[in-house]
Design an enzyme around this catalytic site. Structure first.
Site, PDB file in Angstrom:
ATOM      1  N   GLU A   8       7.201  -6.816   7.552  1.00 43.90           N
ATOM      2  CA  GLU A   8       6.376  -6.664   9.124  1.00 43.90           C
ATOM      3  C   GLU A   8       5.147  -7.580   9.019  1.00 43.90           C
ATOM      4  O   GLU A   8       4.699  -7.520   7.963  1.00 43.90           O
ATOM      5  CB  GLU A   8       6.347  -5.334   9.217  1.00 43.90           C
ATOM      6  CG  GLU A   8       7.588  -4.737   9.655  1.00 43.90           C
ATOM      7  CD  GLU A   8       7.611  -3.015   9.742  1.00 43.90           C
ATOM      8  OE1 GLU A   8       8.642  -2.637  10.252  1.00 43.90           O
ATOM      9  OE2 GLU A   8       6.558  -2.535   9.275  1.00 43.90           O
ATOM     10  N   CYS A  37      -2.378   0.525   8.537  1.00 47.84           N
ATOM     11  CA  CYS A  37      -2.720   0.199   7.297  1.00 47.84           C
ATOM     12  C   CYS A  37      -1.708   1.337   6.727  1.00 47.84           C
ATOM     13  O   CYS A  37      -1.916   2.640   6.894  1.00 47.84           O
ATOM     14  CB  CYS A  37      -3.990   0.696   6.631  1.00 47.84           C
ATOM     15  SG  CYS A  37      -4.958  -0.894   7.020  1.00 47.84           S
ATOM     16  N   CYS A  67      -2.295  -9.790  10.211  1.00 44.78           N
ATOM     17  CA  CYS A  67      -1.941  -9.386   8.902  1.00 44.78           C
ATOM     18  C   CYS A  67      -0.333  -9.610   8.355  1.00 44.78           C
ATOM     19  O   CYS A  67       0.332  -9.182   8.750  1.00 44.78           O
ATOM     20  CB  CYS A  67      -1.933  -7.795   8.944  1.00 44.78           C
ATOM     21  SG  CYS A  67      -1.895  -6.674   7.628  1.00 44.78           S
ATOM     22  N   CYS A  74       1.804   3.388  -4.841  1.00 45.54           N
ATOM     23  CA  CYS A  74       0.731   4.125  -4.556  1.00 45.54           C
ATOM     24  C   CYS A  74       1.276   5.426  -3.499  1.00 45.54           C
ATOM     25  O   CYS A  74       2.050   5.331  -2.766  1.00 45.54           O
ATOM     26  CB  CYS A  74      -0.367   3.392  -3.612  1.00 45.54           C
ATOM     27  SG  CYS A  74      -0.887   2.006  -4.476  1.00 45.54           S
ATOM     28  N   GLY A 103       3.379  -4.954   0.519  1.00 44.72           N
ATOM     29  CA  GLY A 103       3.353  -5.663  -0.876  1.00 44.72           C
ATOM     30  C   GLY A 103       2.045  -5.884  -1.417  1.00 44.72           C
ATOM     31  O   GLY A 103       1.030  -5.779  -0.574  1.00 44.72           O
ATOM     32  N   CYS A 162       0.782   5.407   0.316  1.00 45.34           N
ATOM     33  CA  CYS A 162       1.304   4.268   1.351  1.00 45.34           C
ATOM     34  C   CYS A 162       2.702   4.176   1.449  1.00 45.34           C
ATOM     35  O   CYS A 162       3.575   4.506   0.635  1.00 45.34           O
ATOM     36  CB  CYS A 162       0.777   3.127   0.476  1.00 45.34           C
ATOM     37  SG  CYS A 162       1.548   1.357   1.005  1.00 45.34           S
ATOM     38  N   CYS A 192       7.061  -2.864  -1.753  1.00 41.97           N
ATOM     39  CA  CYS A 192       5.897  -2.938  -2.999  1.00 41.97           C
ATOM     40  C   CYS A 192       6.296  -2.028  -4.201  1.00 41.97           C
ATOM     41  O   CYS A 192       6.957  -0.716  -3.895  1.00 41.97           O
ATOM     42  CB  CYS A 192       4.706  -2.324  -2.386  1.00 41.97           C
ATOM     43  SG  CYS A 192       3.469  -2.676  -3.568  1.00 41.97           S
TER      44      CYS A 192
HETATM   45  N1  SAH Z   1      -1.415  -4.066  -1.721  1.00 46.16           N
HETATM   46  C1  SAH Z   1      -2.740  -4.379  -1.404  1.00 46.16           C
HETATM   47  C2  SAH Z   1      -2.443  -4.825   0.185  1.00 46.16           C
HETATM   48  C3  SAH Z   1      -1.509  -4.211   1.050  1.00 46.16           C
HETATM   49  S1  SAH Z   1      -2.103  -2.568   1.392  1.00 46.16           S
HETATM   50  C4  SAH Z   1      -3.537  -3.281  -1.623  1.00 46.16           C
HETATM   51  O1  SAH Z   1      -3.054  -2.234  -1.828  1.00 46.16           O
HETATM   52  O2  SAH Z   1      -4.620  -3.618  -1.356  1.00 46.16           O
HETATM   53  C5  SAH Z   1      -3.540  -2.611   2.547  1.00 46.16           C
HETATM   54  C6  SAH Z   1      -4.581  -1.481   2.665  1.00 46.16           C
HETATM   55  O3  SAH Z   1      -3.806  -0.417   2.976  1.00 46.16           O
HETATM   56  C7  SAH Z   1      -4.905  -0.971   1.289  1.00 46.16           C
HETATM   57  O4  SAH Z   1      -6.262  -1.061   1.328  1.00 46.16           O
HETATM   58  C8  SAH Z   1      -4.324   0.387   1.177  1.00 46.16           C
HETATM   59  O5  SAH Z   1      -5.260   1.064   0.310  1.00 46.16           O
HETATM   60  C9  SAH Z   1      -4.396   0.662   2.590  1.00 46.16           C
HETATM   61  N2  SAH Z   1      -3.542   1.747   2.802  1.00 46.16           N
HETATM   62  C10 SAH Z   1      -2.321   1.892   2.304  1.00 46.16           C
HETATM   63  N3  SAH Z   1      -1.599   3.259   2.843  1.00 46.16           N
HETATM   64  C11 SAH Z   1      -2.508   3.643   3.846  1.00 46.16           C
HETATM   65  C12 SAH Z   1      -2.581   4.843   4.836  1.00 46.16           C
HETATM   66  N4  SAH Z   1      -1.517   5.432   4.698  1.00 46.16           N
HETATM   67  N5  SAH Z   1      -3.528   4.998   5.492  1.00 46.16           N
HETATM   68  C13 SAH Z   1      -4.678   3.946   5.402  1.00 46.16           C
HETATM   69  N6  SAH Z   1      -4.777   2.972   4.573  1.00 46.16           N
HETATM   70  C14 SAH Z   1      -3.684   2.890   3.728  1.00 46.16           C
HETATM   71 FE1  SF4 Z   2      -0.203   0.315  -3.022  1.00 44.56          FE
HETATM   72 FE2  SF4 Z   2      -0.915  -1.873  -1.475  1.00 44.56          FE
HETATM   73 FE3  SF4 Z   2       1.643  -1.541  -2.770  1.00 44.56          FE
HETATM   74 FE4  SF4 Z   2       0.856  -0.031  -0.620  1.00 44.56          FE
HETATM   75  S1  SF4 Z   2       1.078  -2.205  -0.494  1.00 44.56           S
HETATM   76  S2  SF4 Z   2       1.899   0.785  -2.712  1.00 44.56           S
HETATM   77  S3  SF4 Z   2      -1.212   0.438  -1.137  1.00 44.56           S
HETATM   78  S4  SF4 Z   2      -0.371  -1.742  -3.776  1.00 44.56           S
END
Ligand code: SAH
Ligand code: SF4
Length: 349
Positions: A94, A335, A107, A118, A162, A121, A114
């Site tokens: 996406e 996000c 974006c 986390c 990712g 996420c 990924c």
């Molecule tokens: N993997 C990279 C980039 C993609 S995630 C990273 O982790 O930085 C992009 C952003 O979305 C990151 O800052 C992450 O902390 C945030 N994010 C992930 N899940 C989220 C959620 N449920 N609510 C708000 N931000 C979130």
């Molecule tokens: Fe973590 Fe970014 Fe991967 Fe989501 S996309 S699992 S925030 S590293």
């Protein structure tokens, strides 16, 4: 896509030059081809009219010019657009277009899923399918731009599905094409890569790339950060910060710390105080992202007054701090909400 042919959009200018030399074509043809691919955006070698006909035929035999297949486009109330693409092997990714008054930000995803897991996420919860290629990363821009010719994308953020640095080679290859004179000609200042903090790649990026860096900090203590972001067990905060210390020696401008605010986990004033202390050593910008709720976890978004109090504290301590407005939440484009549609409801708690 013909699997026997090479996707020409995976090649750098230099690589294409070498490939053409092997085919007996002049090296400058690589520049012409880049112009056709990225400036004129043609989809067929036959359209490359300043290249001799026999060469065009030879190119068509060896290479293909694939375009991403758009599966679904959704437009949110705030005009945010979410694009779902289906790749040649069936994987889905996406991209999100965020139109603002003066800027339009795209974006992009760097992986299908990924692997970093986390816990807040949705992309991470869904797991990892595979890395994207250079062509699949820049192809997101091409496809979104083809859908929106009147909305030129001004900024590109690597914040979709990712971890860009877990797919470092393709991420850097894509940035190269996005910024090159013969490619899309974006200024490095308009490109931001967001990372969960893969330290060796962060160090390399700081030294070798001119694009902006954003780091998903999200917590100030190792135990909380590891619970939210398992990668912190491999690269704990002290190591990450040591890598970021290099930044000012190599670059101007500032890194952004992204800080997802989660109710009861990292949203108290004690956390703001700790963050302010950290930012004395690292004069970075802070981007607070109120947690976007989704079906994958029980975490909750903090109350509005907690978010404001947190921001006020930082601002009083002269820290540049913005709260990211949530875009496209109702179409799951915000996000951390990407990739949700493929999760069957019953798989989740
Ligand atoms: N993997 C990279 C980039 C993609 S995630 C990273 O982790 O930085 C992009 C952003 O979305 C990151 O800052 C992450 O902390 C945030 N994010 C992930 N899940 C989220 C959620 N449920 N609510 C708000 N931000 C979130
Ligand atoms: Fe973590 Fe970014 Fe991967 Fe989501 S996309 S699992 S925030 S590293």
């Amino acid at each position: 896509m013909d699997m026997n042919k090479v996707d020409i959009k995976n090649l750098s200018l230099k690589e294409l030059g070498h490939a053409l030399k092997d085919l007996g074509m002049p090296a400058y043809t690589a520049r012409q081809i880049f112009t056709w691919l990225y400036k004129k955006r043609v989809t067929d070698f036959e359209q490359m009219t300043d290249i001799a006909k026999p060469f065009r035929a030879e190119l068509a035999k060896r290479f293909c010019i694939p375009a991403l297949k758009l599966n679904k486009k959704q437009v949110g109330r705030d005009r945010t657009e979410k694009y779902q693409f289906v790749l040649a092997d069936g994987a889905s990714i996406e991209s999100v277009l965020i139109p603002m008054e003066r800027w339009h930000t795209l974006c992009v995803s760097t992986q299908a899923g990924c692997a970093l897991g986390c816990t807040f996420c949705l992309t991470g919860i869904k797991g990892f399918k595979r890395n994207l290629t250079v062509s699949e990363i820049t192809g997101q821009l091409a496809a979104v731009q083809a859908e929106n010719p009147d909305m030129p994308v001004s900024h590109i953020v690597f914040m979709g599905m990712g971890e860009p640095f877990a797919n470092e080679h393709a991420t850097l290859g894509a940035i190269d094409i996005l910024t090159s004179e013969e490619g899309y000609q974006y200024s490095n200042h308009r490109i931001t890569v967001s990372t969960a903090g893969l330290v060796p790649q962060v160090r390399r990026f700081i030294r070798e790339s001119k694009a902006n860096l954003a780091v998903s900090l999200n917590a100030l203590y190792d135990d909380t950060r590891t619970a939210l972001m398992p990668i912190n067990a491999t690269y704990p905060l002290a190591e990450l910060m040591a890598a970021l210390e290099d930044y000012h020696q190599h670059r101007r401008g500032r890194i952004t710390f992204e800080y997802v605010m989660i109710k009861g986990i990292n949203d108290g004033i004690a956390h703001a105080i700790q963050l302010a202390k950290l930012l004395k050593r690292f004069p970075f910008k802070v981007n607070l992202i109120p947690f976007n709720e989704h079906r994958g976890t029980d975490y909750e978004r903090p109350d509005e007054d907690h978010i404001r109090a947190f921001q006020d504290y930082l601002q009083k301590h002269t820290i540049a701090c913005t709260v990211r407005t949530t875009h496209g939440e109702e179409i799951e484009a915000a996000c951390g909400q990407l990739g949700g549609k493929n999760i069957a409801q019953e798989e989740l708690p």
